[in-house]
Design an enzyme around this catalytic site. Structure first.
Site, mmCIF file in Angstrom:
data_model
loop_
_atom_site.group_PDB
_atom_site.id
_atom_site.type_symbol
_atom_site.label_atom_id
_atom_site.label_comp_id
_atom_site.label_asym_id
_atom_site.label_seq_id
_atom_site.Cartn_x
_atom_site.Cartn_y
_atom_site.Cartn_z
ATOM 1 N N PRO A 1 -53.083 -79.129 -40.926
ATOM 2 C CA PRO A 1 -53.243 -80.214 -39.944
ATOM 3 C C PRO A 1 -51.929 -80.497 -39.229
ATOM 4 C CG PRO A 1 -54.345 -80.764 -41.991
ATOM 5 C CD PRO A 1 -53.569 -79.506 -42.252
ATOM 6 N N GLU A 2 -52.006 -80.601 -37.900
ATOM 7 C CA GLU A 2 -50.815 -80.854 -37.093
ATOM 8 C C GLU A 2 -50.824 -82.305 -36.625
ATOM 9 O OE1 GLU A 2 -50.126 -77.902 -34.101
ATOM 10 O OE2 GLU A 2 -50.638 -76.244 -35.427
#
Length: 270
Positions: A2-3
């Site tokens: 996840p960014e």
């Protein structure tokens, strides 16, 4: 992994269930994730009222009225579940509030982390000490990039992924922003003209804003706290689209740099 948009979406999803609520139960269901849970997490968080939620780079922040901040990182597979119908084997941290809401931090691969620090010491948290400016904040400007990239011969993509230069940018959104700006990912960072850097900042913000609006990009394990998928992947300009057509008609290419896939258009990006 996840960014920034996925973490921002997660924080926004947690806010209605947690902000202003008192924690009546805090339970760790194993000793560790990527590293051990804080030994005093239950003691310091149980009975505390959540005063705010935020984000720094790819970390989520949960603040309490005891001047503590719980810092979480989702790792490769982490996600928060709100009011789960049942507790699963990968739900490693459980929270309950005085409003009867329950939250579970699920992390099958256990590459995430949970830390607890005093609010006054937040800037000294090891992962935060050398971070660059937030890409959605006022600190990221074309002028700033021109100064920090001056004389740098490393590719512009690699420099944007360096957390000391810009905090929170990841592979997907750097590929997208570079394509939007028309900059080849292999261009030496110090050779990108100031006007193009100004446009790059605008593109970075536009890409991140669109991704947050879409709930992030669901890859493998990531879903939002409400269980919904993030739909920004449907808007990808180049990422994950090797051999497909760019909007200009040219075939999107892929190369591997430092173990990461880079997607770009050979015609649009110079």
């Amino acid at each position: 992994m996840p960014e920034l948009p996925e973490v921002e979406t997660t924080v926004r999803g947690l806010r209605p269930a947690l902000e202003g609520r008192r924690l009546t139960r805090v339970e760790t269901r194993r000793a560790d994730l990527r590293r051990p849970f804080p030994v005093d997490l239950r003691q310091r968080m149980t009975g505390a009222t959540i005063t705010g939620l935020g984000r720094r780079a790819k970390y989520g922040l949960i603040e309490t009225d005891r001047d503590d901040v719980m810092i979480f990182h989702l790792g490769m597979s982490g996600r928060w579940r709100i009011d789960p119908s049942e507790i699963g084997p990968h739900d490693h941290l459980l929270l309950e509030t005085d409003a009867g809401r329950s939250l579970a931090l699920c992390d099958p691969r256990r590459f995430g982390s949970v830390d607890l620090v005093r609010k006054a010491e937040l800037d000294d948290f090891p992962a935060f000490r050398a971070l660059g400016p937030e890409p959605l904040g006022e600190g990221l400007t074309g002028s700033y990039l021109a100064g920090v990239l001056d004389g740098r011969t490393a590719p512009i993509k690699a420099m944007l992924l360096d957390q000391k230069i810009v905090a929170g940018l990841g592979n997907i959104y750097v590929c997208e922003a570079l394509h939007m700006t028309g900059i080849a990912p292999t261009t030496p960072a110090g050779q990108v003209a100031r006007k193009r850097l100004d446009r790059l900042v605008t593109s970075i913000r536009a890409v991140l804003a669109a991704a947050i609006e879409a709930g992030g990009s669901s890859l493998r394990d990531y879903v939002r706290p409400d269980g919904e998928l993030g739909y920004f992947a449907k808007q990808w300009r180049v990422y994950g689209r090797e051999s497909e057509a760019c909007h200009c008609g040219t075939t999107i290419a892929r190369r591997v740099d430092g173990g990461r896939s880079t997607f770009y258009c050979p015609k649009c990006q110079k």
